[in-house]
Design an enzyme around this catalytic site. Structure first.
Site, PDB file in Angstrom:
ATOM      1  N   ASN A  50     -56.638 105.167  33.425  1.00 59.80           N
ATOM      2  CA  ASN A  50     -57.618 106.229  33.642  1.00 59.80           C
ATOM      3  C   ASN A  50     -58.186 106.691  32.307  1.00 59.80           C
ATOM      4  OD1 ASN A  50     -55.004 107.324  33.153  1.00 59.80           O
ATOM      5  ND2 ASN A  50     -55.588 109.295  34.016  1.00 59.80           N
ATOM      6  N   GLU A  52     -60.400 109.857  31.053  1.00 55.24           N
ATOM      7  CA  GLU A  52     -60.985 111.145  31.417  1.00 55.24           C
ATOM      8  C   GLU A  52     -62.152 111.484  30.505  1.00 55.24           C
ATOM      9  OE1 GLU A  52     -57.705 113.933  31.383  1.00 55.24           O
ATOM     10  OE2 GLU A  52     -57.044 113.243  33.371  1.00 55.24           O
ATOM     11  N   CYS A  61     -60.892 106.372  37.260  1.00 50.64           N
ATOM     12  CA  CYS A  61     -59.491 106.115  37.590  1.00 50.64           C
ATOM     13  C   CYS A  61     -59.063 104.737  37.060  1.00 50.64           C
ATOM     14  CB  CYS A  61     -59.287 106.116  39.098  1.00 50.64           C
ATOM     15  SG  CYS A  61     -59.708 107.650  39.921  1.00 50.64           S
ATOM     16  N   GLU A  63     -57.657 102.293  38.679  1.00 45.35           N
ATOM     17  CA  GLU A  63     -57.971 101.188  39.587  1.00 45.35           C
ATOM     18  C   GLU A  63     -59.401 100.684  39.371  1.00 45.35           C
ATOM     19  OE1 GLU A  63     -56.676 104.154  40.234  1.00 45.35           O
ATOM     20  OE2 GLU A  63     -55.581 104.168  42.128  1.00 45.35           O
ATOM     21  N   CYS A  96     -56.936 106.804  45.059  1.00 47.30           N
ATOM     22  CA  CYS A  96     -57.758 107.856  45.670  1.00 47.30           C
ATOM     23  C   CYS A  96     -58.798 107.215  46.599  1.00 47.30           C
ATOM     24  CB  CYS A  96     -58.434 108.704  44.592  1.00 47.30           C
ATOM     25  SG  CYS A  96     -59.862 107.926  43.801  1.00 47.30           S
ATOM     26  N   CYS A  99     -61.482 105.037  44.877  1.00 45.52           N
ATOM     27  CA  CYS A  99     -60.982 103.735  44.428  1.00 45.52           C
ATOM     28  C   CYS A  99     -60.748 102.794  45.610  1.00 45.52           C
ATOM     29  CB  CYS A  99     -59.703 103.907  43.617  1.00 45.52           C
ATOM     30  SG  CYS A  99     -60.020 104.550  41.960  1.00 45.52           S
TER      31      CYS A  99
HETATM   32 ZN   LIG Z   1     -59.238 106.671  42.028  1.00 41.97          ZN
END
Ligand SMILES: [Zn+2]
Length: 139
Positions: A50, A52, A61, A63, A96, A99
């Site tokens: 990830n 940010e 993210c 993924e 999530c 993703c």
């Molecule tokens: Zn995600």
């Protein structure tokens, strides 16, 4: 179709690759260090973490980071046979919703997804993780 025994060792290695990728996480705001690893049908493992941003909505993210990297390296014909996601925070971290939808574009329907859940590490088919993903069909 591979048996659970045939999948076990590669999934362990994939999970470890995801954990190692999490060490590169850029997560100064959440401190949630996530790593993902994709096992491609060409035999390659591609990882991501990830990243940010101070404008939180721009965060990507692990993924999706791994998927973008995989397509960049191997082209648009890649297919994902297994996905591992983990974190260095001892927290549950299933992919999530965003993703899941993005992975659906490249993941085989029977691909295995490994992730830490509240009750331990889970392995489940992608089709159970995103049973009603969106696929554009224009007639
Ligand atoms: Zn995600």
């Amino acid at each position: 179709m591979k048996t659970e025994t045939e999948l076990a060792a590669p999934l362990d290695a994939l999970f470890e690759a995801a954990r190692k990728a999490a060490e590169n996480s850029y997560s100064p705001y959440s401190k949630f260090k996530v790593g993902a690893a994709l096992w491609l049908t060409n035999g390659e493992i591609v990882t991501g973490t990830n990243v940010e941003n101070t404008s939180f909505g721009l965060t990507i993210c692990a993924e999706r980071s791994a998927l973008v990297r995989a397509v960049s390296r191997f082209g648009p014909a890649i297919r994902v046979e297994a996905v591992a996601v983990t974190n260095l925070n001892d927290s549950a971290s299933p992919p999530c919703g965003a993703c899941r939808q993005v992975l659906a574009e490249f993941v085989l329907r029977d691909a295995r997804v490994v992730f830490p859940a509240a009750d331990g590490v889970r392995v489940m088919p992608f089709s159970e993780l995103l049973p009603f993903g969106f696929f554009l069909e224009i007639s």
